[in-house]
Scaffold this motif. Structure first.
Motif, PDB file in Angstrom:
ATOM      1  N   ARG A  51      -0.335  10.050  -0.281  1.00 28.24           N
ATOM      2  CA  ARG A  51      -0.103   9.244   0.923  1.00 28.24           C
ATOM      3  C   ARG A  51      -0.736   7.866   0.754  1.00 28.24           C
ATOM      4  O   ARG A  51      -0.121   6.839   1.053  1.00 28.24           O
ATOM      5  CB  ARG A  51      -0.646   9.957   2.155  1.00 28.24           C
ATOM      6  CG  ARG A  51      -0.358   9.204   3.451  1.00 28.24           C
ATOM      7  CD  ARG A  51      -0.703  10.013   4.689  1.00 28.24           C
ATOM      8  NE  ARG A  51      -2.116  10.329   4.781  1.00 28.24           N
ATOM      9  CZ  ARG A  51      -2.642  11.556   4.769  1.00 28.24           C
ATOM     10  NH1 ARG A  51      -1.861  12.608   4.677  1.00 28.24           N
ATOM     11  NH2 ARG A  51      -3.934  11.738   4.863  1.00 28.24           N
ATOM     12  N   GLY A  52      -1.962   7.824   0.265  1.00 29.74           N
ATOM     13  CA  GLY A  52      -2.625   6.544   0.027  1.00 29.74           C
ATOM     14  C   GLY A  52      -1.890   5.703  -1.004  1.00 29.74           C
ATOM     15  O   GLY A  52      -1.784   4.478  -0.875  1.00 29.74           O
ATOM     16  N   PHE A  53      -1.364   6.372  -2.024  1.00 29.05           N
ATOM     17  CA  PHE A  53      -0.611   5.679  -3.065  1.00 29.05           C
ATOM     18  C   PHE A  53       0.638   5.030  -2.470  1.00 29.05           C
ATOM     19  O   PHE A  53       0.902   3.848  -2.701  1.00 29.05           O
ATOM     20  CB  PHE A  53      -0.238   6.670  -4.175  1.00 29.05           C
ATOM     21  CG  PHE A  53       0.322   6.014  -5.403  1.00 29.05           C
ATOM     22  CD1 PHE A  53      -0.508   5.672  -6.451  1.00 29.05           C
ATOM     23  CD2 PHE A  53       1.677   5.750  -5.505  1.00 29.05           C
ATOM     24  CE1 PHE A  53       0.004   5.065  -7.592  1.00 29.05           C
ATOM     25  CE2 PHE A  53       2.202   5.143  -6.636  1.00 29.05           C
ATOM     26  CZ  PHE A  53       1.359   4.804  -7.679  1.00 29.05           C
ATOM     27  N   MET A  54       1.403   5.803  -1.709  1.00 32.36           N
ATOM     28  CA  MET A  54       2.635   5.270  -1.110  1.00 32.36           C
ATOM     29  C   MET A  54       2.329   4.120  -0.157  1.00 32.36           C
ATOM     30  O   MET A  54       3.032   3.109  -0.139  1.00 32.36           O
ATOM     31  CB  MET A  54       3.417   6.357  -0.366  1.00 32.36           C
ATOM     32  CG  MET A  54       3.859   7.518  -1.200  1.00 32.36           C
ATOM     33  SD  MET A  54       4.729   7.085  -2.700  1.00 32.36           S
ATOM     34  CE  MET A  54       4.785   8.691  -3.464  1.00 32.36           C
ATOM     35  N   ARG A  55       1.284   4.273   0.626  1.00 32.16           N
ATOM     36  CA  ARG A  55       0.903   3.191   1.544  1.00 32.16           C
ATOM     37  C   ARG A  55       0.453   1.962   0.763  1.00 32.16           C
ATOM     38  O   ARG A  55       0.714   0.827   1.171  1.00 32.16           O
ATOM     39  CB  ARG A  55      -0.176   3.670   2.506  1.00 32.16           C
ATOM     40  CG  ARG A  55       0.393   4.642   3.520  1.00 32.16           C
ATOM     41  CD  ARG A  55      -0.613   5.055   4.549  1.00 32.16           C
ATOM     42  NE  ARG A  55       0.003   5.992   5.492  1.00 32.16           N
ATOM     43  CZ  ARG A  55      -0.666   6.834   6.241  1.00 32.16           C
ATOM     44  NH1 ARG A  55      -1.996   6.863   6.175  1.00 32.16           N
ATOM     45  NH2 ARG A  55      -0.042   7.643   7.056  1.00 32.16           N
ATOM     46  N   GLY A  56      -0.213   2.188  -0.373  1.00 33.53           N
ATOM     47  CA  GLY A  56      -0.630   1.080  -1.229  1.00 33.53           C
ATOM     48  C   GLY A  56       0.548   0.314  -1.804  1.00 33.53           C
ATOM     49  O   GLY A  56       0.440  -0.866  -2.139  1.00 33.53           O
ATOM     50  N   LEU A  57       1.694   0.984  -1.898  1.00 33.56           N
ATOM     51  CA  LEU A  57       2.925   0.326  -2.350  1.00 33.56           C
ATOM     52  C   LEU A  57       3.716  -0.270  -1.191  1.00 33.56           C
ATOM     53  O   LEU A  57       4.766  -0.861  -1.397  1.00 33.56           O
ATOM     54  CB  LEU A  57       3.817   1.327  -3.110  1.00 33.56           C
ATOM     55  CG  LEU A  57       3.290   1.858  -4.428  1.00 33.56           C
ATOM     56  CD1 LEU A  57       4.274   2.849  -5.036  1.00 33.56           C
ATOM     57  CD2 LEU A  57       2.974   0.746  -5.413  1.00 33.56           C
ATOM     58  N   GLY A  58       3.227  -0.084   0.036  1.00 34.95           N
ATOM     59  CA  GLY A  58       3.872  -0.684   1.199  1.00 34.95           C
ATOM     60  C   GLY A  58       4.686   0.256   2.062  1.00 34.95           C
ATOM     61  O   GLY A  58       5.312  -0.177   3.021  1.00 34.95           O
ATOM     62  N   HIS A  59       4.698   1.555   1.759  1.00 33.50           N
ATOM     63  CA  HIS A  59       5.457   2.510   2.573  1.00 33.50           C
ATOM     64  C   HIS A  59       4.798   2.662   3.941  1.00 33.50           C
ATOM     65  O   HIS A  59       3.589   2.867   4.037  1.00 33.50           O
ATOM     66  CB  HIS A  59       5.521   3.864   1.865  1.00 33.50           C
ATOM     67  CG  HIS A  59       6.293   4.897   2.614  1.00 33.50           C
ATOM     68  ND1 HIS A  59       7.657   4.828   2.781  1.00 33.50           N
ATOM     69  CD2 HIS A  59       5.882   6.010   3.268  1.00 33.50           C
ATOM     70  CE1 HIS A  59       8.049   5.876   3.486  1.00 33.50           C
ATOM     71  NE2 HIS A  59       7.001   6.603   3.797  1.00 33.50           N
ATOM     72  N   GLN A  60       5.603   2.556   4.994  1.00 35.77           N
ATOM     73  CA  GLN A  60       5.081   2.620   6.362  1.00 35.77           C
ATOM     74  C   GLN A  60       5.236   3.984   7.019  1.00 35.77           C
ATOM     75  O   GLN A  60       4.519   4.300   7.954  1.00 35.77           O
ATOM     76  CB  GLN A  60       5.779   1.568   7.227  1.00 35.77           C
ATOM     77  CG  GLN A  60       5.573   0.149   6.760  1.00 35.77           C
ATOM     78  CD  GLN A  60       4.135  -0.293   6.845  1.00 35.77           C
ATOM     79  OE1 GLN A  60       3.452  -0.043   7.830  1.00 35.77           O
ATOM     80  NE2 GLN A  60       3.644  -0.950   5.806  1.00 35.77           N
ATOM     81  N   GLY A  61       6.170   4.788   6.569  1.00 34.80           N
ATOM     82  CA  GLY A  61       6.456   6.055   7.236  1.00 34.80           C
ATOM     83  C   GLY A  61       5.543   7.189   6.799  1.00 34.80           C
ATOM     84  O   GLY A  61       4.545   6.989   6.109  1.00 34.80           O
TER      85      GLY A  61
END
Length: 166
Positions: A51-61
């Motif tokens: 989850r942190g990785f995806m958010r670090g790439l800009g994912h909002q959902g």
């Protein structure tokens, strides 16, 4: 090359999410695709780190574990990222039927939970993140398995180092 491994203490869930974000930024800075194995028992924080990785790439959902679907694509991200959870995989050969090799293009990032269940089919990891309980928190051991993984570790280490330039 610098050291082949890095060990970090993660006090809580927020620290695990933060490590995922730092990893994502290091992968972006490396400018290359990566195969990343996430290891640890149930409840150790593999999906939290994802989850942190995806958010670090800009994912909002939401970021959920693809336990039943085996893979959750995040192709809108840069780099395109695929989150695998092989916990329920019956036989590694099933991965061939889903076209697993197509996911490992040069630019893509593949985060794989329970990678040992795909042994013999999956490519080797560029980077392994091993999570285990340590007191009330977790310990993360990051191990480079390739030059690409080592580059990410080096970038992660330099980002964590105090700025000596002043």
């Amino acid at each position: 090359m610098a050291e082949q491994a890095m060990e970090l203490e993660l006090a809580d869930e927020a620290a695990t999410v933060a490590l995922g974000g730092r990893l994502a930024r290091a992968v972006i800075a490396s400018g290359q695709g990566l195969t990343l194995f996430l290891e640890g028992n149930l409840g150790m924080g593999k999906t939290t780190l994802s989850r942190g990785f995806m958010r670090g790439l800009g994912h909002q959902g939401a970021v959920k574990s693809p336990t039943y679907t085996l893979v959750e694509p995040y192709e809108h991200l840069q780099p395109p990222t695929f989150h695998f959870d092989l916990y329920r995989l019956g036989d590694p050969e099933e991965l061939e039927y889903m076209g697993i090799r197509d996911y490992f293009s040069g630019a893509a990032v593949c985060l794989i939970e329970w990678a040992e269940r795909g042994a013999g089919i999956l490519p080797p990891a560029d980077l392994v993140v091993r999570l285990q309980r340590q007191g009330r928190g977790r310990k993360a051991m990051l191990l480079a398995g390739s030059a690409a993984g080592q580059r990410v570790l080096d970038l992660l280490a330099s980002a964590a180092a105090p700025d000596s330039a002043g």
